[in-house]
Design a protein around this motif. Structure first.
Motif, PDB file in Angstrom:
ATOM      1  N   LYS A  11       0.834  -1.199   0.000  1.00  0.00           N
ATOM      2  CA  LYS A  11       0.000   0.000   0.000  1.00  0.00           C
ATOM      3  C   LYS A  11       0.868   1.249   0.000  1.00  0.00           C
ATOM      4  O   LYS A  11       1.903   1.300   0.662  1.00  0.00           O
ATOM      5  N   LEU A  12       0.419   2.254  -0.770  1.00  0.00           N
ATOM      6  CA  LEU A  12       1.063   3.561  -0.781  1.00  0.00           C
ATOM      7  C   LEU A  12       0.033   4.610  -0.393  1.00  0.00           C
ATOM      8  O   LEU A  12      -1.168   4.354  -0.408  1.00  0.00           O
ATOM      9  N   ASP A  13       0.524   5.801  -0.082  1.00  0.00           N
ATOM     10  CA  ASP A  13      -0.387   6.928   0.066  1.00  0.00           C
ATOM     11  C   ASP A  13      -0.010   7.989  -0.966  1.00  0.00           C
ATOM     12  O   ASP A  13       0.932   7.816  -1.756  1.00  0.00           O
ATOM     13  N   GLU A  14      -0.751   9.074  -0.971  1.00  0.00           N
ATOM     14  CA  GLU A  14      -0.542  10.113  -1.985  1.00  0.00           C
ATOM     15  C   GLU A  14       0.865  10.702  -1.922  1.00  0.00           C
ATOM     16  O   GLU A  14       1.488  10.974  -2.955  1.00  0.00           O
ATOM     17  N   GLU A  15       1.369  10.886  -0.709  1.00  0.00           N
ATOM     18  CA  GLU A  15       2.694  11.482  -0.551  1.00  0.00           C
ATOM     19  C   GLU A  15       3.771  10.637  -1.226  1.00  0.00           C
ATOM     20  O   GLU A  15       4.596  11.151  -1.991  1.00  0.00           O
ATOM     21  N   TYR A  16       3.764   9.335  -0.960  1.00  0.00           N
ATOM     22  CA  TYR A  16       4.803   8.472  -1.528  1.00  0.00           C
ATOM     23  C   TYR A  16       4.561   8.192  -3.009  1.00  0.00           C
ATOM     24  O   TYR A  16       5.521   8.038  -3.777  1.00  0.00           O
ATOM     25  N   ALA A  17       3.312   8.135  -3.422  1.00  0.00           N
ATOM     26  CA  ALA A  17       3.027   7.960  -4.847  1.00  0.00           C
ATOM     27  C   ALA A  17       3.567   9.144  -5.640  1.00  0.00           C
ATOM     28  O   ALA A  17       4.199   8.976  -6.693  1.00  0.00           O
ATOM     29  N   ASN A  18       3.349  10.338  -5.128  1.00  0.00           N
ATOM     30  CA  ASN A  18       3.858  11.528  -5.812  1.00  0.00           C
ATOM     31  C   ASN A  18       5.377  11.604  -5.763  1.00  0.00           C
ATOM     32  O   ASN A  18       6.010  12.069  -6.718  1.00  0.00           O
ATOM     33  N   ALA A  19       5.961  11.157  -4.655  1.00  0.00           N
ATOM     34  CA  ALA A  19       7.425  11.146  -4.558  1.00  0.00           C
ATOM     35  C   ALA A  19       8.023  10.213  -5.609  1.00  0.00           C
ATOM     36  O   ALA A  19       9.016  10.554  -6.271  1.00  0.00           O
ATOM     37  N   LEU A  20       7.423   9.044  -5.787  1.00  0.00           N
ATOM     38  CA  LEU A  20       7.894   8.113  -6.816  1.00  0.00           C
ATOM     39  C   LEU A  20       7.715   8.705  -8.210  1.00  0.00           C
ATOM     40  O   LEU A  20       8.593   8.572  -9.076  1.00  0.00           O
ATOM     41  N   LEU A  21       6.583   9.368  -8.424  1.00  0.00           N
ATOM     42  CA  LEU A  21       6.323   9.970  -9.734  1.00  0.00           C
ATOM     43  C   LEU A  21       7.350  11.052 -10.050  1.00  0.00           C
ATOM     44  O   LEU A  21       7.866  11.125 -11.176  1.00  0.00           O
ATOM     45  N   LEU A  22       7.667  11.883  -9.074  1.00  0.00           N
ATOM     46  CA  LEU A  22       8.640  12.949  -9.289  1.00  0.00           C
ATOM     47  C   LEU A  22      10.026  12.384  -9.577  1.00  0.00           C
ATOM     48  O   LEU A  22      10.758  12.922 -10.421  1.00  0.00           O
ATOM     49  N   ARG A  23      10.388  11.310  -8.887  1.00  0.00           N
ATOM     50  CA  ARG A  23      11.694  10.701  -9.148  1.00  0.00           C
ATOM     51  C   ARG A  23      11.735  10.114 -10.560  1.00  0.00           C
ATOM     52  O   ARG A  23      12.738  10.243 -11.267  1.00  0.00           O
ATOM     53  N   ALA A  24      10.651   9.467 -10.963  1.00  0.00           N
ATOM     54  CA  ALA A  24      10.594   8.922 -12.323  1.00  0.00           C
ATOM     55  C   ALA A  24      10.644  10.043 -13.355  1.00  0.00           C
ATOM     56  O   ALA A  24      11.303   9.925 -14.392  1.00  0.00           O
ATOM     57  N   ALA A  25       9.964  11.156 -13.068  1.00  0.00           N
ATOM     58  CA  ALA A  25       9.960  12.294 -13.989  1.00  0.00           C
ATOM     59  C   ALA A  25      11.349  12.898 -14.140  1.00  0.00           C
ATOM     60  O   ALA A  25      11.668  13.488 -15.176  1.00  0.00           O
ATOM     61  N   SER A  26      12.182  12.738 -13.115  1.00  0.00           N
ATOM     62  CA  SER A  26      13.544  13.267 -13.185  1.00  0.00           C
ATOM     63  C   SER A  26      14.523  12.261 -13.779  1.00  0.00           C
ATOM     64  O   SER A  26      15.728  12.520 -13.826  1.00  0.00           O
ATOM     65  N   GLY A  27      14.007  11.104 -14.215  1.00  0.00           N
ATOM     66  CA  GLY A  27      14.850  10.133 -14.898  1.00  0.00           C
ATOM     67  C   GLY A  27      15.366   9.001 -14.041  1.00  0.00           C
ATOM     68  O   GLY A  27      16.152   8.175 -14.520  1.00  0.00           O
ATOM     69  N   VAL A  28      14.936   8.927 -12.781  1.00  0.00           N
ATOM     70  CA  VAL A  28      15.365   7.839 -11.900  1.00  0.00           C
ATOM     71  C   VAL A  28      14.579   6.573 -12.239  1.00  0.00           C
ATOM     72  O   VAL A  28      13.354   6.600 -12.307  1.00  0.00           O
ATOM     73  N   LYS A  29      15.283   5.479 -12.453  1.00  0.00           N
ATOM     74  CA  LYS A  29      14.633   4.212 -12.767  1.00  0.00           C
ATOM     75  C   LYS A  29      13.919   3.667 -11.529  1.00  0.00           C
ATOM     76  O   LYS A  29      14.521   3.548 -10.462  1.00  0.00           O
ATOM     77  N   ILE A  30      12.644   3.338 -11.700  1.00  0.00           N
ATOM     78  CA  ILE A  30      11.841   2.840 -10.580  1.00  0.00           C
ATOM     79  C   ILE A  30      11.015   1.648 -11.038  1.00  0.00           C
ATOM     80  O   ILE A  30      10.343   1.704 -12.072  1.00  0.00           O
ATOM     81  N   LYS A  31      11.077   0.585 -10.248  1.00  0.00           N
ATOM     82  CA  LYS A  31      10.171  -0.549 -10.454  1.00  0.00           C
ATOM     83  C   LYS A  31       9.381  -0.735  -9.172  1.00  0.00           C
ATOM     84  O   LYS A  31       9.955  -0.926  -8.099  1.00  0.00           O
ATOM     85  N   LEU A  32       8.075  -0.666  -9.291  1.00  0.00           N
ATOM     86  CA  LEU A  32       7.188  -0.800  -8.138  1.00  0.00           C
ATOM     87  C   LEU A  32       6.358  -2.069  -8.276  1.00  0.00           C
ATOM     88  O   LEU A  32       5.673  -2.257  -9.277  1.00  0.00           O
TER      89      LEU A  32
END
Length: 227
Positions: A23-44
């Protein structure tokens, strides 16, 4: 096993993130989105049915709301410009038609016609000014929309390349692997859960990746320190 205390996960300082959380909340979902938008590779890997699909959808729809708002602004401005342009043509036509009629039929035409003509000229000047301003505003909004589409499109493409979301069967516990290490916690990736369940255990990165892979394949339902 060594446990440490944590009340948050510093997503904004991590790189090369692979994580599994139920489970995620809005804060962490947005944090992951911002990191992905900056080019950081993320697999969730997640079984969250709200923020997991939301993040996955951002790969295709990021910024569409802002684009649509800007498009509506352009269309509204275009309608205004068209209306003013038509009025600036229609008003002189009406005046040309009415002036002879007024001149011939009204006994006091010498008193009526000059004020009417002056009013018509003033109205025409104002309409042309408003029409010109509306055209300039429309041009600026169109240019702004094009810039916005390019900017949003660039970010959306970065998110599409950087973010991968895997929907997994239901499980408990969170595993985070990043460029500097890996750890496990029984908490969800939510602010409330992390502040309630604040202990975490460091893992070897290889063990963390294996565990996340097993979660994604449905082979692990509950993460514990024994694994």
């Amino acid at each position: 096993m060594e446990y440490r205390v944590v009340d948050s996960v510093p997503i904004n300082r991590m790189s090369d993130i692979v994580l599994a959380t139920p489970k995620l909340d809005e804060e962490y979902a947005n944090a992951l989105l911002l990191r992905a938008a900056s080019g950081v590779k993320i697999k969730l890997v997640t079984c969250d049915r709200e923020w997991g699909p939301w993040l996955d959808n951002q790969r295709r729809s990021y910024g569409l709301v802002e684009e649509n708002i800007a498009k509506r602004g352009v269309e509204k401005c275009r309608g205004k410009a068209i209306t003013l342009s038509r009025l600036s043509i229609l008003i002189p036509f009406i005046v040309v038609v009415l002036m002879p009629v007024t001149y011939l039929r009204l006994p006091i035409h010498l008193l009526v016609v000059p004020p009417m003509a002056a009013l018509a000229v003033a109205l025409l000047v104002e309409l042309r000014k408003l029409s010109r301003d509306a055209r300039i505003e429309l041009q600026l909004k169109v240019e702004g929309l094009e810039r916005l589409k390019i900017e949003i499109g660039t970010v959306r493409e970065e998110i599409r390349r950087s973010l991968e979301v895997v929907q997994a069967p239901i499980f408990t516990g969170t595993v985070v692997v990043h460029s500097e290490g890996a750890f496990f916690t029984s908490a969800d990736l939510t602010t409330v859960s992390l502040k309630t369940l604040s202990a975490y255990q460091e893992l070897k990165k290889e063990d963390g990746l294996d565990l996340i892979r097993a979660i994604g394949e449905g082979k692990v339902k509950e993460i514990s320190s024994a694994q």
